[in-house]
Design an enzyme around this catalytic site. Structure first.
Site: not given
Ligand code: GTP
Ligand code: SPV
Ligand code: MN
Length: 592
Positions: A201, A210, A501
């Site tokens: 993964y 990470k 946003n």
């Molecule tokens: P990692 O890759 O895990 O580090 O996470 P990330 O922070 O990049 O996550 P990502 O942007 O993929 O987040 C996805 C989740 O956040 C989904 O469930 C989206 O629907 C939710 N999301 C993103 N922006 C918003 C927002 O402005 N409002 C709400 N309510 N949900 C949001």
């Molecule tokens: C996170 O979990 O914050 C990610 C995905 O960005 S991973 O590279 O699996 O950590």
């Molecule tokens: Mn991340």
């Protein structure tokens, strides 16, 4: 004469006993060959490592299904092996480095038998950047080799850069037999080494991400005077044509990828993408903080991604270049051979194969795509990519944001008075847990700077390091707290989020440029109602009030929880942050 690198590779091969050792060059032609091997030869639980997807709608895209026990980061199997336990701190699992190495050597003995060991030379950061690092990872699965080609700058250049040195960044990875009982992700900061076995993964297996760029790099940063952070890096172009650079720390699956390429709901504002997950922050010669994104691709959450929520990511996924695009643990539309996930545009297709390879039964109550299913795509395919992305020095940061999923308590946006209060806001950060790691979802946990799972040393020392960086900055970025996730009593989001946003960002850049005032409250500066641009937005006055309401009782709990969290770091906790906590308590008790 063999170089230290060649000797190291021989040593690992001697232990893991692969049938062959193959040195990758990161070329397009090589990626194609590796994918062919993944389609025709390699299998996980009888299923090929890669499968072709529909190249008409998703050019150069491939599907990967991971082992069913191996779908997210495993924080309980992740260790940071400093020589002494206190340096790792209560925020990390710890094992004595010698003991950990003996355990890993035992588990790795002969683990690549019959397989190919791929040697991956790569740079984190632009090769010409003074902040970039040359790294080597070995792996025994094509999925990881191809993913690393997308996520990093992989080329023989890294080998030349390493030359005769032996202190290069090292990663040993083997999927072993995917047995969760033999799964470990071990970090050895003193040796710049990550050793991971039993998982394919992303965060457990793409060791440049990470493991190196946050856990080991945060420790390097502590010693060398910089910061490695779990942050988005973006430029915001305003109608005047000025660009303000901003970073934002949000925990996993809390909206960084969405934010990084947001399509603005306000005319005249444009987001320019530099990174969606990791920022390395250095103090520049002019006393400003500069950010680079050491990565070269996105490893993003698929569910919820659509033309409505994140059109620029959909365009990135469909762009098709010589970089492959991978989909991991999504569902597949049987009729069109396209990837599918919950929240994608349009109707749910009739015939779906779920993420475990079975015909999907919509009546089952299960999800067709795993909630943490992801895509891997080159950042070069992103239509909003900043022209500064390849700038080796990075971009000067004017504002830093800390956020999380908070159904209650935390206002939509708050500005800190100064750097110290900003560090306090970051240190106190909390978020409701998501599917990105293996644990119960929706539980509030403290996640300082979104770094709880990624800080490679004692977090008390980490907070001190943040304060010391602030002292080196003559023009520090302003610090803000954000929360897109506040809900009403029925669990409905009060704020529309996503492209809207930008309305919050407009206020932030107006503050940075001293164009608007603010309302002082015990918890920080809030926008005055007239300064938040809500034109064209269908939101009630009551909802706006609720987004900014400060409830004394909720804040009482918030402070008590923060205090308890801080207590575990004992006397490593900076006194400045304890003073901030007392100050906040007193202000909330007073009249305001
Ligand atoms: P990692 O890759 O895990 O580090 O996470 P990330 O922070 O990049 O996550 P990502 O942007 O993929 O987040 C996805 C989740 O956040 C989904 O469930 C989206 O629907 C939710 N999301 C993103 N922006 C918003 C927002 O402005 N409002 C709400 N309510 N949900 C949001
Ligand atoms: C996170 O979990 O914050 C990610 C995905 O960005 S991973 O590279 O699996 O950590
Ligand atoms: Mn991340």
């Amino acid at each position: 004469m063999a170089t230290p690198l060649e000797k190291w590779i021989d040593k690992i091969a001697g232990l893991t006993k692969p049938a062959r050792v193959y040195w990758c060059d990161g070329s397009e032609e090589e990626a194609r060959r590796l994918i062919e091997i993944g389609i025709k030869e390699e299998k996980i639980e009888g299923f090929p490592v890669f499968r072709d997807l529909n190249h008409k709608t998703y050019p150069n895209s491939y599907y990967h299904r991971s082992h069913p026990t191996d779908v997210a980061r495993t924080e309980h199997l992740t260790y940071v092996c400093h020589r002494d336990k206190d340096t790792a701190g209560p925020n990390n699992n710890w094992m004595d480095p010698e003991e950990a190495k003996a355990l890993m050597a035992k588990l790795s003995s002969g683990c690549m038998k019959g397989r190919t060991m791929y040697v991956l030379p790569y740079m984190m950061g632009h090769p010409q950047s003074p902040y970039a690092k040359a790294c080597i990872q070995v792996t025994d699965i094509t999925y990881v080799a191809v993913s690393m080609r997308i996520m990093t700058r992989m080329s023989r250049y890294a080998i030349a850069k390493i030359g005769q040195k032996d202190d290069f960044v090292k990663g040993i990875h083997s999927v072993g037999d995917f047995d969760p009982k033999k799964r470990f992700i071990m970090h050895f900061p003193d040796d710049s080494l990550v050793w991971s076995i039993g998982s394919g993964y992303g965060g457990n297996a793409l060791l440049g991400k990470k493991c190196f760029s946050l856990r080991l790099a945060s420790w390097l940063g502590k010693r060398e005077g910089w910061l490695a952070e779990h942050m988005v890096v973006i430029g915001i172009e305003d109608p005047r044509g000025n660009t303000t650079y901003v970073t934002a720390a949000l925990p996993s699956a809390c909206g960084k990828t969405n934010l990084a390429m947001m399509e603005s709901a306000l005319p005249g504002y444009k987001i320019r993408t530099l990174g969606d997950d990791i920022a390395w922050l250095n103090v520049g010669p002019n006393g400003r903080l500069y950010a680079i994104n050491p990565e070269n691709g996105f490893f993003g959450v698929a569910p919820g991604t659509s033309m409505k929520t994140n059109p620029n990511m959909m365009r990135t996924l469909k762009k098709g270049t010589f970089f492959p695009t991978l989909f991991t643990n999504t569902a597949i539309n049987e009729e069109t051979n396209e990837p599918w996930w919950e929240g994608l545009d349009g109707e749910r297709p009739n015939k779906l194969i779920d993420w475990q390879g079975n015909r999907f039964n919509p009546g089952s109550g299960n999800k067709a795509a795993h909630p943490n299913s992801r895509f891997t795509a080159s950042i070069s395919q992103c239509p909003t990519l900043s022209k500064e992305f390849e700038n080796p020095m990075g971009v000067p940061i004017s504002a830093m944001l800390f956020g999380g999923r908070r159904a209650h308590t935390i206002p939509l946006v708050t500005e800190a008075r100064d750097w110290t209060q900003g560090v306090f806001i970051g240190a106190r950060m909390g978020s409701e847990t998501t599917a990105a790691a293996v644990h119960r979802e929706g539980i509030l946990r403290r996640d300082p700077m979104a770094m709880l799972p990624f800080c490679g040393y004692n977090m008390g020392d980490y907070f001190n390091h943040w304060l010391s960086i602030g002292r080196k900055l003559t023009h520090p970025p302003r610090i803000f707290s954000i929360n897109w996730f506040r809900t009403d009593d029925k669990g409905r989001f009060l704020w529309p989020g996503f492209g809207d946003n930008i309305r919050v960002f407009k206020w932030i850049i107006d503050r940075v440029n001293n164009r608007v005032g603010a309302r002082e409250t015990p918890v920080g500066h809030l926008p005055r109602p007239e300064d938040l641009d809500l034109k064209g937005l269908d939101i009630s006055k009551e909802d706006v009030e609720r987004l900014f309401s400060i409830d004394k009782e909720e804040w009482g709990k918030e402070i008590a929880d923060g205090e308890q969290f801080f207590a575990q770091f004992g006397d490593r906790m900076p006194k400045e942050l304890i003073e901030e906590l007392h100050g906040l308590k007193a202000r909330l008790k007073g009249r305001w």
